[in-house]
Design an enzyme around this catalytic site. Sequence first.
Site, short mmCIF file in Angstrom:
data_model
loop_
_atom_site.label_atom_id
_atom_site.label_comp_id
_atom_site.label_asym_id
_atom_site.label_seq_id
_atom_site.Cartn_x
_atom_site.Cartn_y
_atom_site.Cartn_z
N ARG A 1 1.20 1.24 -0.75
CA ARG A 1 -0.12 1.44 -0.16
C ARG A 1 -0.88 0.13 0.05
O ARG A 1 -1.64 -0.01 1.00
CB ARG A 1 -0.95 2.39 -1.01
CG ARG A 1 -0.40 3.82 -1.05
CD ARG A 1 -1.39 4.78 -1.71
NE ARG A 1 -2.56 4.98 -0.88
CZ ARG A 1 -3.73 4.43 -1.10
NH1 ARG A 1 -3.91 3.61 -2.15
NH2 ARG A 1 -4.76 4.66 -0.30
N GLY B 1 -5.66 16.66 -2.47
CA GLY B 1 -4.38 16.22 -3.03
C GLY B 1 -4.62 15.01 -3.89
O GLY B 1 -4.57 15.06 -5.11
N CYS C 1 11.83 -9.10 -1.67
CA CYS C 1 11.91 -10.27 -0.78
C CYS C 1 10.99 -10.09 0.42
O CYS C 1 11.44 -10.05 1.58
CB CYS C 1 13.36 -10.48 -0.33
SG CYS C 1 14.44 -10.94 -1.69
#
Length: 463
Positions: free
Chosen positions: A360, A322, A391
């Site tokens: 990630r 993938g 934030c």
Amino acid sequence: MSRSAHPAGPRHADVLPEGHYTAPAADLNVLDPKVWSRTVERDEHGVVTVGGLSVTDLAEEFGTPAYFLDETDFRARCRAWAEAFGKDADVFYAGKAFLSRAVVRWLKEEGLNLDVCSGGELTTALSAGMPAERIAFHGNNKSEEEIRTAVEVGVGRIVLDSFQEIVRVAHIAQGLGKRQRVQIRVTVGVEAHTHEFIATAHEDQKFGIALAGGQAAEAVRRALKLDGLELIGIHSHIGSQIFDMAGFEVSARRVVQLLAEVRDEHGVELPEIDLGGGLGIAYTSEDDPREPHEIAKALSEIVTRECEAAGLATPRISVEPGRAIVGPTAFTLYRVGTIKPLEGLRTYVSVDGGMSDNIRTALYDAEYSVNLVSRTSDAAPMLSRVVGKHCESGDIVVRDAFLPSDLAPGDLIAVPATGAYCRSMASNYNHALRPPVVAVRDGEARVIVRRETEEDLLRLDVG
């Protein structure tokens, strides 16, 4: 074509703090082909182009942040995987990396199959015309509705992930008057050299049925007894972002041992073995991924050798790349907002996206590259941390990288190799609007997943 420098943080290796960075490249204007898609280059003005279109024009038309996907590169990678494994093996694109109807059509046209792991992914695949028999359905907790739909449309295989699911799929298939082709996912006790959160074959995790203690062998016994199931093989997946083939060798040996046990106990040689995906890509210049033909050769030799030693016919091999296909084909384009130099530490470069479009780094401590793409610069390198506008102190896109010290608000920077998992895992944190995915090919650009709008947010808010 550089701008006047503003006060910046440290620029030389002797004053840099400890971190995940490597030494600055000799020329920060150079685009490393290992991490950028194949049609990316700089034009005569120093502006980066993809598919013949400049990022400045793309930013003006589609805004920032945005994902730009090199369709030429995506299709070429599909063909490379299909050709490497040939007609005697199956390549299933792992849709969880990134899926859209355009991508499904490209996969279909380039001869790849598709792996899905939710009802939504299955619906997307079917709506774009992927034949059901070319779809594999994964997941550790598929709902009865998802299983029923998969069996009804005739997916090519369902990967069974638990003892309960063996019974569940068999019951649903039998009730529909069908015999569903299935594989059993086993955990083989191999922990790939990867981040703990994305290693998926050691026993202490949620996926699969363990080889240890005879559980996988018992799963095979149960599946073979049920009329609603046609057991076609064993599935194993050992992790993600893997460069070393040693883990696959151990995994294949243990899976083949299970196949031999099945033959000895039941007189049945299962015809397929799926070794999963997880092959790594280059996120930085330090990464050294293997080419599809190298992977295909290595896996074929491993399985053939183990089967010959066990006296088994070599089963048909399946793989599930993938990230290895879509990851390198896209980059995320950002516009620089604020720049904060911290003397003796680094310079914080804030962009108009962040953890909502790339989680990630925060989730896996992932490393990325970054380049100034709207111009070139001959300014000295400065150690930078590219951060988002959310934030959260952990809202980091690129933890440590070198950018030109004359970087200024309004400049465009881009993070390559963001085709996998960035849009798929994107969120509306702080009510951010998820960016569009724009496919670029031969001088033309078109939106394949549009940018969200505030109206989209409010449409779901029924309070």
